[in-house]
Design an enzyme around this catalytic site. Sequence first.
Site, PDB file in Angstrom:
ATOM      1  N   GLY A 183      35.049  24.238 -12.764  1.00 34.60           N
ATOM      2  CA  GLY A 183      35.082  23.425 -11.542  1.00 34.60           C
ATOM      3  C   GLY A 183      34.874  21.948 -11.822  1.00 34.60           C
ATOM      4  O   GLY A 183      35.551  21.090 -11.245  1.00 34.60           O
ATOM      5  N   CYS A 184      33.968  21.637 -12.720  1.00 34.94           N
ATOM      6  CA  CYS A 184      33.668  20.241 -13.031  1.00 34.94           C
ATOM      7  C   CYS A 184      34.819  19.591 -13.792  1.00 34.94           C
ATOM      8  O   CYS A 184      35.123  18.412 -13.581  1.00 34.94           O
ATOM      9  CB  CYS A 184      32.369  20.142 -13.825  1.00 34.94           C
ATOM     10  SG  CYS A 184      30.958  20.740 -12.862  1.00 34.94           S
ATOM     11  N   THR A 185      35.470  20.357 -14.636  1.00 38.48           N
ATOM     12  CA  THR A 185      36.632  19.840 -15.347  1.00 38.48           C
ATOM     13  C   THR A 185      37.771  19.584 -14.363  1.00 38.48           C
ATOM     14  O   THR A 185      38.418  18.533 -14.414  1.00 38.48           O
ATOM     15  CB  THR A 185      37.066  20.821 -16.456  1.00 38.48           C
ATOM     16  OG1 THR A 185      35.976  20.954 -17.383  1.00 38.48           O
ATOM     17  CG2 THR A 185      38.298  20.332 -17.190  1.00 38.48           C
ATOM     18  N   ALA A 216      36.928  16.377 -12.378  1.00 38.85           N
ATOM     19  CA  ALA A 216      37.100  15.168 -13.199  1.00 38.85           C
ATOM     20  C   ALA A 216      38.576  14.857 -13.407  1.00 38.85           C
ATOM     21  O   ALA A 216      39.001  13.699 -13.325  1.00 38.85           O
ATOM     22  CB  ALA A 216      36.394  15.344 -14.540  1.00 38.85           C
TER      23      ALA A 216
END
Length: 163
Positions: free
Chosen positions: A45-47, A50
Site C-alpha cells: 500500500g505504501c509503495t 508513493a
Amino acid sequence: MALKIGDKAPDFKANDELGKTVSLADFRGKAPVVLYFYPKAETPGCTAEAKCFRDNWDAIKPMGAIVLGMSSDSEEKQKSFKDHHKLQFTLLSDKNKSIREAYDAKGFIIPARMTYIIDKEGIIRGIHNSQMDPKSHIDFAIKTLKEISSTQEKTSPEASGQE
C-alpha cells in the site's frame, strides 16, 4: 484533540532521507505542503501511494507544492525506498512517532495513512484519512491544492486589481 481544517498545522522538525533536518516552518510563506503519513516503506500500500505521488508529479509541480512523505522508518530505509522507486519528493523519518502523534495520525493496529494539505500560511486546508485506498491520497491532494490555488488567486491583491 484531533486537528481539523482551519487549524494551524503543528510545526515539526524531522530528518529527511539524507539526514538533513527539515522543518514545516521552512516552507511558511513560500509554498503549500502536502504532508502524507504512511505506515511503512516498501509495503504494498505504501509503495502504491508513493508511486501515485511520483507518477502525478506533473500535476503537483505547477501548483508549487512541497510533498513530504513521513513514516517511522529510519533515514536509511527512507533513502532506500526513495531511490528504489525514483521518488522526486522528500521522505522524513519520525522514528519516535512524535510528529504522527501531533497530527493525530496514530492508527490502531497499524499506523494511519493520512494526508494533510497545509497552505503557505501554515493552515490546514484538507485532511484525508484512508488506510485501504492509498491511491485516493493523490486525487485528494491535487483537488485540494487546486482549491487553495483558486482561492488565493481570488483574494490576492493582483486578482482584485489592488497593488
